[in-house]
Design an enzyme around this catalytic site. Structure first.
Site, PDB file in Angstrom:
ATOM      1  N   ASP A 108       0.816  -1.215   0.000  1.00  0.00           N
ATOM      2  CA  ASP A 108       0.000   0.000   0.000  1.00  0.00           C
ATOM      3  C   ASP A 108       0.852   1.267   0.000  1.00  0.00           C
ATOM      4  O   ASP A 108       0.419   2.306   0.480  1.00  0.00           O
ATOM      5  CB  ASP A 108      -0.974   0.006   1.182  1.00  0.00           C
ATOM      6  N   LYS A 159       5.180   3.445  17.274  1.00  0.00           N
ATOM      7  CA  LYS A 159       4.346   4.582  17.675  1.00  0.00           C
ATOM      8  C   LYS A 159       4.812   5.226  18.985  1.00  0.00           C
ATOM      9  O   LYS A 159       4.100   5.215  19.996  1.00  0.00           O
ATOM     10  CB  LYS A 159       2.876   4.149  17.790  1.00  0.00           C
ATOM     11  N   ASP A 218       2.075   6.354   2.337  1.00  0.00           N
ATOM     12  CA  ASP A 218       1.382   5.154   2.802  1.00  0.00           C
ATOM     13  C   ASP A 218      -0.106   5.423   2.557  1.00  0.00           C
ATOM     14  O   ASP A 218      -0.682   6.330   3.160  1.00  0.00           O
ATOM     15  CB  ASP A 218       1.684   5.006   4.304  1.00  0.00           C
TER      16      ASP A 218
HETATM   17  P1  GTP Z   1      -5.801  -1.376   7.976  1.00  0.00           P
HETATM   18  O1  GTP Z   1      -6.757  -2.477   8.302  1.00  0.00           O
HETATM   19  O2  GTP Z   1      -6.516  -0.118   7.548  1.00  0.00           O
HETATM   20  O3  GTP Z   1      -4.758  -1.137   9.016  1.00  0.00           O
HETATM   21  O4  GTP Z   1      -4.999  -1.774   6.631  1.00  0.00           O
HETATM   22  P2  GTP Z   1      -4.178  -3.114   6.300  1.00  0.00           P
HETATM   23  O5  GTP Z   1      -5.003  -4.295   6.594  1.00  0.00           O
HETATM   24  O6  GTP Z   1      -3.704  -2.988   4.888  1.00  0.00           O
HETATM   25  O7  GTP Z   1      -2.972  -3.095   7.326  1.00  0.00           O
HETATM   26  P3  GTP Z   1      -1.576  -2.360   7.215  1.00  0.00           P
HETATM   27  O8  GTP Z   1      -1.771  -1.030   6.528  1.00  0.00           O
HETATM   28  O9  GTP Z   1      -0.936  -2.342   8.519  1.00  0.00           O
HETATM   29  O10 GTP Z   1      -0.772  -3.360   6.287  1.00  0.00           O
HETATM   30  C1  GTP Z   1       0.413  -3.019   5.613  1.00  0.00           C
HETATM   31  C2  GTP Z   1       0.542  -3.946   4.406  1.00  0.00           C
HETATM   32  O11 GTP Z   1       0.605  -5.307   4.839  1.00  0.00           O
HETATM   33  C3  GTP Z   1      -0.645  -3.857   3.469  1.00  0.00           C
HETATM   34  O12 GTP Z   1      -0.169  -3.933   2.155  1.00  0.00           O
HETATM   35  C4  GTP Z   1      -1.498  -5.062   3.816  1.00  0.00           C
HETATM   36  O13 GTP Z   1      -2.215  -5.557   2.701  1.00  0.00           O
HETATM   37  C5  GTP Z   1      -0.453  -6.062   4.262  1.00  0.00           C
HETATM   38  N1  GTP Z   1      -0.950  -6.975   5.292  1.00  0.00           N
HETATM   39  C6  GTP Z   1      -1.416  -6.649   6.526  1.00  0.00           C
HETATM   40  N2  GTP Z   1      -1.772  -7.760   7.193  1.00  0.00           N
HETATM   41  C7  GTP Z   1      -1.538  -8.815   6.359  1.00  0.00           C
HETATM   42  C8  GTP Z   1      -1.707 -10.230   6.465  1.00  0.00           C
HETATM   43  O14 GTP Z   1      -2.150 -10.771   7.485  1.00  0.00           O
HETATM   44  N3  GTP Z   1      -1.331 -10.983   5.394  1.00  0.00           N
HETATM   45  C9  GTP Z   1      -0.818 -10.429   4.237  1.00  0.00           C
HETATM   46  N4  GTP Z   1      -0.491 -11.232   3.226  1.00  0.00           N
HETATM   47  N5  GTP Z   1      -0.652  -9.102   4.106  1.00  0.00           N
HETATM   48  C10 GTP Z   1      -1.005  -8.304   5.157  1.00  0.00           C
END
Ligand code: GTP
Length: 358
Positions: A108, A159, A218
């Site tokens: 992302d 954080k 981000d």
């Molecule tokens: P929020 O729910 O809004 O926090 O977004 P998010 O689910 O994308 O979480 P976050 O922004 O912390 O994740 C950073 C990156 O890691 C993103 O590209 C997510 O798609 C990926 N990501 C987060 N959790 C997982 C997971 O459990 N498995 C995989 N494969 N990717 C994950």
């Protein structure tokens, strides 16, 4: 060289748009976030991509296929349960063993990082892991590094409260990892790379930072997603008469369009509308007369009424916005929802997919 992209998150901060698609399939200029990311990797010579997926995997597969359109080979590593930010890397080990080292990206991030530079520095430092860092004014929302003047990372602080951060350098969501790191990630359970793997590697191995100084966003929140859209539109200068030789949309009388913007095929814009700056209109969108849209993303097939004002908002696919509605400051509308004329939409409202909002 092989790259792993983490795309299994739920994207909760971008709901309701992410109720019906993974965050990575949201539009970004004239493409999607994931196609933009893979395109940048392909430009820099990455030919094999592992997508670590779990949330709405079929939607991603349908758009990306095996990667042929983007000039890469895509392998999908599917999680039954979310494995966090390190667990998916271990799960994908069949693709990664034998590679020596590989790149990992959060799925992302919009950036113009030069991956070769972090790789070169990783090799010359003989590091176990190298982490791209980005300097911010206020690091309190991020994972911050404690780093020596030689660039070795000593610790991660998630954080930190205001004034306590050891540096202004945050984890930018891009890593080079030696294959041996796979042995430090437990198999089959959720593992956080920031909280578990990196702290362990700091104790046992050589973890180095590499500062990225260009574009870095981000896209996790509505505000930052719209900022990324703004940057991409500005960078590609879409909406200029040079790059837009043929109009594939139609517009009524006295329409004013302010650059940058992008307008999809078969979209219809009514008389006296003002569109832009910083607007992405998808395909087959219809916009009634006297409507003003700026700093917004409108997905395909949406119907926007007359006299509507849209600013700092995202409107889902096939949503219907009634006459004279005003949506701003991150009031968001999910796919196929209807906002009826006369509805009072509270500040910060998030209207669910298919909801009738009166
Ligand atoms: P929020 O729910 O809004 O926090 O977004 P998010 O689910 O994308 O979480 P976050 O922004 O912390 O994740 C950073 C990156 O890691 C993103 O590209 C997510 O798609 C990926 N990501 C987060 N959790 C997982 C997971 O459990 N498995 C995989 N494969 N990717 C994950």
């Amino acid at each position: 060289m092989i790259a792993v992209i983490l795309v299994g998150g739920f994207g909760t901060r971008l709901r309701p748009l992410t109720c019906t698609r993974p965050k990575q399939l949201l539009p970004l200029g004239n493409t999607t976030l994931i196609e933009y990311m893979i395109g940048r990797l392909a430009e820099q010579g990455f030919r094999e991509i592992v997508l670590a997926i779990g949330y709405q995997p079929d939607a991603l597969k349908e758009v990306l296929g095996e990667g042929e359109k983007l000039g890469v080979t895509i392998h999908y590593s599917l999680e039954d349960e979310p494995l966090g930010t390190a667990g998916p890397i271990r799960q994908a080990e069949n693709y990664l063993r034998g590679s020596g080292r590989f790149l990992v990206l959060n799925g992302d991030i919009v950036s113009d990082m030069n991956y070769q530079q972090i790789l070169d520095q990783h090799r010359s430092n003989q590091a176990t892991a190298s982490i791209a860092l980005y300097r911010v004014c206020d690091p309190s929302r991020y994972g911050v590094v404690d780093i020596t003047s030689e660039g070795q990372i000593l610790a991660f602080i998630e954080k930190p409260s205001a004034g306590t951060a050891p540096s202004n350098l945050i984890n930018a969501g891009c890593y080079v990892l030696e294959e041996s790191v796979l042995d430090h990630i437990p198999l089959g359970r959720k593992v956080s790379i920031e909280r578990e793997t990196f702290p362990l590697l700091c104790e046992k191995g050589r973890v180095h930072g590499w500062e990225h100084k260009g574009l870095w966003i981000d896209t996790g929140t509505p505000a930052s997603y719209l900022e990324a859209n703004r940057e991409i539109l500005a960078a590609s200068q879409v909406g200029s008469s040079i790059t837009r030789p043929m109009k594939e949309y139609s517009e009524g009388k006295y329409v004013q369009c302010y650059r940058p913007y992008i307008i999809g095929r078969h979209t219809k814009i009514g008389d006296y509308c003002e569109i832009g700056p910083n607007v992405t209109l998808g395909r087959n969108v219809s916009i009634g007369a006297n409507t003003r849209i700026r700093d917004a993303v409108i997905l395909n097939d949406a119907e926007i009424g007359e006299g509507v004002v849209l600013k700092d908002t995202i409107i889902g696919q096939g949503a219907i916005i009634g006459n004279k509605i005003r949506l701003e400051k991150f009031q968001l509308v999910g796919d196929r929802a209807t906002v009826y004329p006369g509805a009072i939409v509270p500040p910060g409202a998030r209207i669910n997919p298919d909801e009738d909002f009166r």
